[in-house]
Design a protein around this motif. Structure first.
Motif, PDB file in Angstrom:
ATOM      1  N   MET A   1       6.977  76.522 -37.692  1.00 50.92           N
ATOM      2  CA  MET A   1       7.311  77.258 -36.496  1.00 50.92           C
ATOM      3  C   MET A   1       6.070  77.397 -35.614  1.00 50.92           C
ATOM      4  N   SER A   2       6.288  77.224 -34.344  1.00 50.10           N
ATOM      5  CA  SER A   2       5.172  77.400 -33.432  1.00 50.10           C
ATOM      6  C   SER A   2       5.004  78.892 -33.113  1.00 50.10           C
ATOM      7  N   GLU A   3       3.856  79.208 -32.570  1.00 49.08           N
ATOM      8  CA  GLU A   3       3.555  80.603 -32.236  1.00 49.08           C
ATOM      9  C   GLU A   3       4.495  81.122 -31.156  1.00 49.08           C
ATOM     10  N   ARG A   4       4.810  80.266 -30.230  1.00 49.17           N
ATOM     11  CA  ARG A   4       5.708  80.654 -29.140  1.00 49.17           C
ATOM     12  C   ARG A   4       7.104  80.990 -29.654  1.00 49.17           C
ATOM     13  N   THR A   5       7.608  80.212 -30.549  1.00 50.85           N
ATOM     14  CA  THR A   5       8.937  80.457 -31.126  1.00 50.85           C
ATOM     15  C   THR A   5       8.917  81.759 -31.922  1.00 50.85           C
ATOM     16  N   ALA A   6       7.829  82.018 -32.630  1.00 54.94           N
ATOM     17  CA  ALA A   6       7.729  83.243 -33.410  1.00 54.94           C
ATOM     18  C   ALA A   6       7.762  84.467 -32.501  1.00 54.94           C
ATOM     19  N   ARG A   7       7.101  84.374 -31.395  1.00 53.63           N
ATOM     20  CA  ARG A   7       7.119  85.508 -30.453  1.00 53.63           C
ATOM     21  C   ARG A   7       8.514  85.740 -29.895  1.00 53.63           C
ATOM     22  N   LEU A   8       9.206  84.683 -29.540  1.00 55.86           N
ATOM     23  CA  LEU A   8      10.572  84.828 -29.018  1.00 55.86           C
ATOM     24  C   LEU A   8      11.490  85.465 -30.051  1.00 55.86           C
TER      25      LEU A   8
END
Length: 192
Positions: A1-8
């Motif tokens: 998982m990318s960091e951006r997806t984790a934030r979303l």
């Protein structure tokens, strides 16, 4: 998982949790909205205060010095003024800035000007502008244009030929001023 997806995903979980709290106890929504509006208001006022302070910290645009007045002061008794003298008088960084000020004021700069301080580029005494009437205020309180009204009763002419001086032109040679009160003849009347 990318960091951006984790934030979303984290934001979505928080929104669902907040929705659950609002659905269970609706009064908390008012408190949360009030707190968010208060924080937004504080942040906006700090931002405006910083911008206002930045605007005040910027140096104010300096007014251009009055080069015409400085020239009149330096020329004093009708002498020429070197650019270097004017530069010192107005506090300009160099003579190029002085030339720019003179060009803006419409004052001519000549290349060879002689002064007691030396020779070089400068302003000839004939190119120095005269002070404006508002600046010079040449009239005094005793000036006739500011005098009171003349209420003398003897101002009306009795006979136009008998009152005042007459100026008679004599061709191209000039004029003769005649006083009608002086009735004595200065020449003989007669024929040849």
């Amino acid at each position: 998982m990318s960091e951006r997806t984790a934030r979303l995903v984290l934001v979505a979980v928080l929104l669902l949790a907040m929705w659950g709290v609002v659905a269970a106890v609706p009064e908390t929504a008012y408190v949360v909205v009030g707190v968010l509006l208060c924080l937004a208001w504080q942040r906006a006022t700090r931002w405006f205060a910083r911008r206002r302070q930045d605007d005040e910290d910027e140096p104010a645009a300096e007014e251009a010095p009055d080069v015409a007045a400085a020239l009149r002061t330096l020329s004093g008794d009708g002498r020429h003024v070197l650019l270097t003298e004017l530069q010192k008088a107005v506090g300009a960084p160099d003579t190029k800035a002085v030339r720019t000020l003179l060009k803006a004021a419409g004052i001519r700069v000549r290349s060879g000007v002689r002064t007691p301080a030396g020779n070089g580029p400068g302003i000839h005494q004939d190119d120095i502008p005269a002070p404006s009437p508002a600046e010079s205020d040449a009239h005094s309180d005793a000036c006739c244009c500011r005098s009171g009204n003349n209420t003398n009763a003897n101002n009306a002419p009795e006979d136009p030929s008998q009152k005042g001086l007459r100026v008679e032109p004599i061709g191209l040679a000039g004029a003769v001023v005649r006083d009608p009160a002086d009735a004595a003849r200065r020449h003989q009347v007669g024929g040849h």
